[in-house]
Design a protein around this motif. Sequence first.
Motif, PDB file in Angstrom:
ATOM      1  N   ASP A 117     -28.869  99.372 -12.722  1.00 19.30           N
ATOM      2  CA  ASP A 117     -28.577  98.267 -13.627  1.00 19.30           C
ATOM      3  C   ASP A 117     -29.419  97.945 -14.805  1.00 19.30           C
ATOM      4  O   ASP A 117     -30.405  98.712 -14.891  1.00 19.30           O
ATOM      5  N   TYR A 118     -28.984  97.197 -15.770  1.00 24.71           N
ATOM      6  CA  TYR A 118     -29.847  97.155 -16.913  1.00 24.71           C
ATOM      7  C   TYR A 118     -31.214  96.577 -16.628  1.00 24.71           C
ATOM      8  O   TYR A 118     -32.198  97.302 -17.248  1.00 24.71           O
ATOM      9  N   SER A 122     -34.091  99.243 -17.753  1.00 29.73           N
ATOM     10  CA  SER A 122     -34.651  98.954 -19.161  1.00 29.73           C
ATOM     11  C   SER A 122     -36.119  98.658 -18.852  1.00 29.73           C
ATOM     12  O   SER A 122     -37.042  98.626 -19.694  1.00 29.73           O
ATOM     13  N   ILE A 129     -30.016 101.063 -24.286  1.00 28.89           N
ATOM     14  CA  ILE A 129     -28.978 100.393 -24.634  1.00 28.89           C
ATOM     15  C   ILE A 129     -27.886 100.351 -23.363  1.00 28.89           C
ATOM     16  O   ILE A 129     -27.618 101.483 -23.100  1.00 28.89           O
ATOM     17  N   TYR A 130     -27.362  99.550 -22.940  1.00 29.58           N
ATOM     18  CA  TYR A 130     -26.668  99.675 -21.874  1.00 29.58           C
ATOM     19  C   TYR A 130     -25.318  98.553 -21.881  1.00 29.58           C
ATOM     20  O   TYR A 130     -25.329  97.435 -22.299  1.00 29.58           O
ATOM     21  N   VAL A 131     -24.342  99.378 -21.971  1.00 24.42           N
ATOM     22  CA  VAL A 131     -22.767  98.575 -22.051  1.00 24.42           C
ATOM     23  C   VAL A 131     -22.238  98.551 -20.908  1.00 24.42           C
ATOM     24  O   VAL A 131     -21.756  99.540 -20.161  1.00 24.42           O
ATOM     25  N   SER A 132     -21.841  97.478 -20.307  1.00 27.71           N
ATOM     26  CA  SER A 132     -21.187  97.034 -19.212  1.00 27.71           C
ATOM     27  C   SER A 132     -19.716  96.661 -19.699  1.00 27.71           C
ATOM     28  O   SER A 132     -19.480  95.836 -20.579  1.00 27.71           O
ATOM     29  N   GLN A 201     -30.833  96.812 -25.626  1.00 30.43           N
ATOM     30  CA  GLN A 201     -30.266  95.496 -25.461  1.00 30.43           C
ATOM     31  C   GLN A 201     -29.070  95.709 -24.473  1.00 30.43           C
ATOM     32  O   GLN A 201     -28.431  96.837 -24.383  1.00 30.43           O
ATOM     33  N   GLU A 202     -28.554  94.857 -23.664  1.00 31.51           N
ATOM     34  CA  GLU A 202     -27.424  94.737 -22.905  1.00 31.51           C
ATOM     35  C   GLU A 202     -26.134  94.538 -23.735  1.00 31.51           C
ATOM     36  O   GLU A 202     -26.235  93.123 -24.352  1.00 31.51           O
ATOM     37  N   GLN A 204     -22.073  93.560 -23.506  1.00 29.42           N
ATOM     38  CA  GLN A 204     -21.085  93.146 -22.390  1.00 29.42           C
ATOM     39  C   GLN A 204     -19.478  93.359 -23.097  1.00 29.42           C
ATOM     40  O   GLN A 204     -19.477  92.536 -24.207  1.00 29.42           O
TER      41      GLN A 204
END
Length: 408
Positions: A117-118, A122, A129-132, A201-202, A204
């Motif tokens: 998970d982010y 992180s 950079i985390y894209v859900s 950053q995350e 969504q």
Amino acid sequence: MNHMTAHATSPSAARPLPLAGLRVVEFTHMVMGPTCGMVLADMGAEVIKVEPLEGDRTRYLLGAGAGFFPMFNRNKKSIAINLHQPEGAEVARKLALSADVVLENFKPDTMAKYGLDYAALSAQNPKLIYVSHKGFLPGPYEHRTALDEVVQMMGGLAYMTGRPGDPLRAGTSVNDIMGGMFGAIGALGALIQRGITGRGQEVQSALFENNVFLVGQHMLQYAMTGQPAAPMPARISPWGVYDVFTVKDGEQIFISAVSDAQWATFCAVFGLADLKTDARYASNNDRVRERPTLLPILRERLASYSAAQVAHLMEANKLPYAPIRKPEELFDDEHLLATGGLADMVLPDGAHAGETSKATLFPFTMDGQRLGVRLNPPRLGADTDTLLSGLKYSPEQIRNFRTHQCVG
């Protein structure tokens, strides 16, 4: 189709692409997450698709799902990892921490079970950079299971697409595809921000919110007029002539005349002088109000023309029209073929694996070039050994992973 063994290429493969050097690791399946990865891959990123040992299940779907995997997974590499094995999950974490961008579209809390998970990633890589991609953004609905059709029904799109009393989903995976595109837009914005702040950053993106955005124009129509938007087949058209007409031999063609100048030309082309001088049809708004009387007359007058004749006359006089086409007919579309809108791609799975098909490219150019197919949709696990070696795993470690069914 015919056989091709080499990777498909295009003019775009010979020049630097805007995301070259960017590493993306995607834990995705179905359409939404893979679409996001494809956007980044087409623009040059190294996109690594993490699949279970049995493969992304869209590789094996039938019917309307048969095109999912080859359509949304070109220009990617594939590694097969068993996340249920602790050693496999550790490999996945190491791979994710090597990335600039991580993509996922699993149920809430799924990635946290594996430390993917982010928050977990992180903490070790603040630049990540985390894209859900989810069914719903965080809120009362977030734990519901969503599909494109589910959100079309609850988000007003099926109501607007179907006839009154007959809600109908749109004819393609609009929310999945657009939701993935919005995820990619968010990723690109986050990359620019990271260049300024040095931090990731995350991002969504969600199916339901995407669907609501699509029907926003109808919501604002109600706000502006106080009148609910009618389903599209029953809507009050803003144009007097804007419809599908059945002509000679039962053929169909879409015809429109959306301005008074186009109406005058339309009447001249089809010998409708009496309608041109009829005060009931003087302006576009008059024609809109008189559609119940106008359209039956036009249908009767045009019934003796063939669709080809109508198309020729409309095009020769710069009037908007469209043939009624099926998706499979677009493989032979002269405009797409002439402009490079279709690219050769080798199919990875199924009865036609190894054969070449045309595939649709993104509908924009960069530096005058379409973004092409550099890598065919990957075979399952095709890049596992190479990617593990790049993570400094030894050949013996990779063999042990395989023996213990941690990778495939």
